[in-house]
Design an enzyme around this catalytic site. Structure first.
Site, mmCIF file in Angstrom:
data_model
loop_
_atom_site.group_PDB
_atom_site.id
_atom_site.type_symbol
_atom_site.label_atom_id
_atom_site.label_comp_id
_atom_site.label_asym_id
_atom_site.label_seq_id
_atom_site.Cartn_x
_atom_site.Cartn_y
_atom_site.Cartn_z
ATOM 1 N N ALA A 28 0.812 -1.223 0.000
ATOM 2 C CA ALA A 28 0.000 0.000 0.000
ATOM 3 C C ALA A 28 0.845 1.274 0.000
ATOM 4 O O ALA A 28 0.334 2.354 0.257
ATOM 5 C CB ALA A 28 -0.955 0.002 1.189
ATOM 6 N N SER A 29 2.125 1.165 -0.320
ATOM 7 C CA SER A 29 2.958 2.378 -0.358
ATOM 8 C C SER A 29 2.695 3.201 -1.614
ATOM 9 O O SER A 29 3.020 4.388 -1.670
ATOM 10 C CB SER A 29 4.441 1.995 -0.290
ATOM 11 O OG SER A 29 4.726 0.944 -1.189
ATOM 12 N N ARG A 30 2.125 2.548 -2.644
ATOM 13 C CA ARG A 30 1.888 3.232 -3.933
ATOM 14 C C ARG A 30 0.622 2.669 -4.573
ATOM 15 O O ARG A 30 0.075 1.662 -4.124
ATOM 16 C CB ARG A 30 3.036 2.931 -4.910
ATOM 17 C CG ARG A 30 4.374 3.375 -4.484
ATOM 18 C CD ARG A 30 5.421 3.082 -5.545
ATOM 19 N NE ARG A 30 5.954 1.727 -5.474
ATOM 20 C CZ ARG A 30 5.976 0.877 -6.495
ATOM 21 N NH1 ARG A 30 5.471 1.230 -7.662
ATOM 22 N NH2 ARG A 30 6.502 -0.325 -6.350
ATOM 23 N N ASN A 87 8.107 -8.652 3.076
ATOM 24 C CA ASN A 87 8.042 -9.277 1.754
ATOM 25 C C ASN A 87 6.903 -10.302 1.728
ATOM 26 O O ASN A 87 7.007 -11.366 2.342
ATOM 27 C CB ASN A 87 9.390 -9.944 1.442
ATOM 28 C CG ASN A 87 9.378 -10.624 0.092
ATOM 29 O OD1 ASN A 87 8.426 -10.514 -0.678
ATOM 30 N ND2 ASN A 87 10.451 -11.344 -0.204
ATOM 31 N N ASN A 127 -3.085 -7.358 -2.054
ATOM 32 C CA ASN A 127 -2.981 -6.452 -3.204
ATOM 33 C C ASN A 127 -1.590 -6.442 -3.844
ATOM 34 O O ASN A 127 -1.463 -6.139 -5.028
ATOM 35 C CB ASN A 127 -3.366 -5.033 -2.738
ATOM 36 C CG ASN A 127 -2.970 -3.983 -3.742
ATOM 37 O OD1 ASN A 127 -3.638 -3.806 -4.762
ATOM 38 N ND2 ASN A 127 -1.862 -3.283 -3.496
ATOM 39 N N TYR A 131 2.192 -13.431 -15.538
ATOM 40 C CA TYR A 131 1.259 -12.580 -14.768
ATOM 41 C C TYR A 131 -0.170 -13.141 -14.848
ATOM 42 O O TYR A 131 -0.867 -13.258 -13.834
ATOM 43 C CB TYR A 131 1.334 -11.166 -15.339
ATOM 44 C CG TYR A 131 0.517 -10.120 -14.630
ATOM 45 C CD1 TYR A 131 0.952 -9.546 -13.442
ATOM 46 C CD2 TYR A 131 -0.697 -9.666 -15.167
ATOM 47 C CE1 TYR A 131 0.207 -8.556 -12.811
ATOM 48 C CE2 TYR A 131 -1.446 -8.686 -14.538
ATOM 49 C CZ TYR A 131 -0.983 -8.124 -13.352
ATOM 50 O OH TYR A 131 -1.731 -7.149 -12.728
ATOM 51 N N ALA A 168 -1.121 -16.184 -15.470
ATOM 52 C CA ALA A 168 -1.218 -17.448 -14.733
ATOM 53 C C ALA A 168 -1.334 -17.179 -13.230
ATOM 54 O O ALA A 168 -2.140 -17.803 -12.533
ATOM 55 C CB ALA A 168 -0.001 -18.327 -15.030
ATOM 56 N N LYS A 199 -2.527 -14.524 -11.802
ATOM 57 C CA LYS A 199 -3.808 -13.872 -11.487
ATOM 58 C C LYS A 199 -4.976 -14.840 -11.642
ATOM 59 O O LYS A 199 -5.993 -14.730 -10.941
ATOM 60 C CB LYS A 199 -3.991 -12.636 -12.370
ATOM 61 C CG LYS A 199 -2.982 -11.521 -12.091
ATOM 62 C CD LYS A 199 -3.056 -11.036 -10.655
ATOM 63 C CE LYS A 199 -2.176 -9.844 -10.368
ATOM 64 N NZ LYS A 199 -2.237 -9.426 -8.957
ATOM 65 N N ILE A 219 -5.828 0.372 -14.752
ATOM 66 C CA ILE A 219 -5.869 1.384 -13.681
ATOM 67 C C ILE A 219 -4.600 2.225 -13.763
ATOM 68 O O ILE A 219 -3.492 1.665 -13.887
ATOM 69 C CB ILE A 219 -5.979 0.718 -12.287
ATOM 70 C CG1 ILE A 219 -7.108 -0.326 -12.244
ATOM 71 C CG2 ILE A 219 -6.154 1.777 -11.188
ATOM 72 C CD1 ILE A 219 -8.507 0.188 -12.467
HETATM 73 P P1 NAP Z 1 2.285 -0.657 -8.096
HETATM 74 O O1 NAP Z 1 1.886 0.754 -8.312
HETATM 75 O O2 NAP Z 1 3.481 -1.191 -8.806
HETATM 76 O O3 NAP Z 1 2.437 -0.897 -6.505
HETATM 77 C C1 NAP Z 1 2.799 -2.159 -6.039
HETATM 78 C C2 NAP Z 1 2.764 -2.178 -4.526
HETATM 79 O O4 NAP Z 1 3.079 -3.516 -4.086
HETATM 80 C C3 NAP Z 1 3.804 -1.266 -3.888
HETATM 81 O O5 NAP Z 1 3.282 -0.762 -2.676
HETATM 82 C C4 NAP Z 1 4.967 -2.213 -3.603
HETATM 83 O O6 NAP Z 1 5.810 -1.796 -2.532
HETATM 84 C C5 NAP Z 1 4.206 -3.463 -3.203
HETATM 85 N N1 NAP Z 1 4.982 -4.682 -3.357
HETATM 86 C C6 NAP Z 1 5.613 -5.149 -4.452
HETATM 87 N N2 NAP Z 1 6.215 -6.309 -4.193
HETATM 88 C C7 NAP Z 1 5.973 -6.591 -2.886
HETATM 89 C C8 NAP Z 1 6.338 -7.629 -2.017
HETATM 90 N N3 NAP Z 1 7.095 -8.656 -2.413
HETATM 91 N N4 NAP Z 1 5.908 -7.600 -0.729
HETATM 92 C C9 NAP Z 1 5.153 -6.566 -0.292
HETATM 93 N N5 NAP Z 1 4.754 -5.553 -1.075
HETATM 94 C C10 NAP Z 1 5.175 -5.561 -2.341
HETATM 95 O O7 NAP Z 1 1.091 -1.660 -8.490
HETATM 96 P P2 NAP Z 1 -0.480 -1.351 -8.713
HETATM 97 O O8 NAP Z 1 -0.675 -0.960 -10.137
HETATM 98 O O9 NAP Z 1 -0.985 -0.483 -7.639
HETATM 99 O O10 NAP Z 1 -1.083 -2.826 -8.560
HETATM 100 C C11 NAP Z 1 -1.611 -3.309 -7.331
HETATM 101 C C12 NAP Z 1 -2.259 -4.672 -7.573
HETATM 102 O O11 NAP Z 1 -3.303 -4.547 -8.548
HETATM 103 C C13 NAP Z 1 -1.298 -5.720 -8.137
HETATM 104 O O12 NAP Z 1 -1.598 -6.989 -7.610
HETATM 105 C C14 NAP Z 1 -1.584 -5.689 -9.622
HETATM 106 O O13 NAP Z 1 -1.241 -6.893 -10.246
HETATM 107 C C15 NAP Z 1 -3.085 -5.448 -9.617
HETATM 108 N N6 NAP Z 1 -3.582 -4.868 -10.856
HETATM 109 C C16 NAP Z 1 -3.164 -3.641 -11.297
HETATM 110 C C17 NAP Z 1 -3.685 -3.137 -12.475
HETATM 111 C C18 NAP Z 1 -3.296 -1.781 -13.001
HETATM 112 O O14 NAP Z 1 -3.769 -1.442 -14.087
HETATM 113 N N7 NAP Z 1 -2.509 -1.009 -12.315
HETATM 114 C C19 NAP Z 1 -4.616 -3.875 -13.213
HETATM 115 C C20 NAP Z 1 -5.006 -5.105 -12.749
HETATM 116 C C21 NAP Z 1 -4.501 -5.599 -11.557
HETATM 117 P P3 NAP Z 1 7.123 -0.842 -2.814
HETATM 118 O O15 NAP Z 1 6.578 0.552 -3.066
HETATM 119 O O16 NAP Z 1 7.898 -0.914 -1.558
HETATM 120 O O17 NAP Z 1 7.829 -1.414 -4.004
#
Ligand code: NAP
Length: 249
Positions: A14-16, A65, A92, A157, A159, A161, A190
């Site tokens: 949830a940092s980003r 992690n 998430n 990815y 697989a 999901k 998104i």
């Molecule tokens: P993002 O902006 O890249 O953010 C990813 C977040 O996950 C960050 O807070 C990151 O922490 C954290 N993270 C990554 N690896 C981790 C680990 N091993 N342990 C704990 N935390 C971890 O991604 P997002 O776009 O918000 O996506 C969030 C979720 O929605 C994901 O599961 C993604 O597959 C899914 N999703 C996204 C989209 C889209 O269009 N964006 C579409 C469909 C599904 P750090 O900041 O410390 O790296």
């Protein structure tokens, strides 16, 4: 009325991006929040401060992690010690390591499976005892439209999901009698750092194919999470809710 008053949620990653959007919306709805992140220490500290001062809820970030079994167990134990239990788990955290199968290496496959799918097992397993003690709970797992539709260049990815969907339906069946619900959200396109990596052309191609003609915002996904985390969805379990502007129907 605030929809998540007196509840506590764990949100991974949830940092980003989407996770941060969920944390903001949940705090606004009166929810206490324990969230994890991989490496963004400064962003996590800033979010912790901002949400607790703005909404008067308890917010704490944990560098943990999600792909690691023992770290996940420790994270959940620390949350229970600090918050005295929790009601909602949102899995998430996720990454992409895109490549065509011809070029995909074993590391790209393994990293995506571990961060995206194994993490869901890790956190859910670590949380079961808490939910049984609380006599209920809501688990929300973040999949993707790609897990249903497939996508060239994202076989790892997709697989991971798709695996989340099968896992979640099984957990809904295993834990339903204990009042624990488990649902899946499949976001479409998104706008976050994950999608910012795509160029203008790819962006236009995606939005052209979306009936609502725009990319989604983290709040769009967060609002669906509020519903699935709240008692408004008390009779909904084992479902896949697509937040994708109509891309998948
Ligand atoms: P993002 O902006 O890249 O953010 C990813 C977040 O996950 C960050 O807070 C990151 O922490 C954290 N993270 C990554 N690896 C981790 C680990 N091993 N342990 C704990 N935390 C971890 O991604 P997002 O776009 O918000 O996506 C969030 C979720 O929605 C994901 O599961 C993604 O597959 C899914 N999703 C996204 C989209 C889209 O269009 N964006 C579409 C469909 C599904 P750090 O900041 O410390 O790296």
């Amino acid at each position: 009325m605030k929809q998540l008053e007196n509840k506590t949620a764990i949100i991974t990653g949830a940092s980003r991006g989407i996770g941060k959007g969920i944390a903001e919306t949940f705090a606004e709805q009166g929810c206490n929040i324990a969230f994890s992140y991989a490496s963004s220490v400064d962003k996590a500290n800033a979010l912790e401060k901002e949400l607790s001062s703005k909404y008067g809820v308890k917010v704490k970030g944990f560098q943990s992690n999600a792909a690691d079994f023992e770290s996940s167990q420790k994270f959940v134990d620390d949350v229970i010690a600090e918050f005295d239990g929790f009601d909602i788990l949102i899995n998430n955290a996720g990454i992409t390591r895109d490549n065509l199968l011809m070029r995909m290496n074993e590391q790209q496959w393994d990293e995506v499976m571990e961060v995206n799918l194994k993490s869901v097992f890790n956190l859910t397993k670590a949380s079961v005892r808490n939910f049984l003690k609380q006599k209920g709970g809501s688990i929300i797992n973040m999949s993707s439209v790609v897990g249903v539709m497939g996508n060239a260049g994202q076989s790892n990815y997709a697989a991971s999901k798709a695996g989340i969907i099968g896992f979640s339906k099984s957990i809904a069946k295993e834990l339903g009698s204990r009042n624990v619900r488990c649902n899946v959200i499949t976001p479409g396109f998104i706008e976050t750092e994950m999608t910012a990596e795509l160029g203008e052309d790819a962006l236009k191609k995606w939005t052209d194919g979306i009936p609502l003609k725009r990319g989604g915002k983290p709040e769009d996904v967060a609002n669906a999470c509020v519903f699935l985390g709240s008692d408004q969805s008390a009779y909904i379990s084992g479902q896949v809710l697509s937040v994708c502007g109509g891309m998948l129907m």
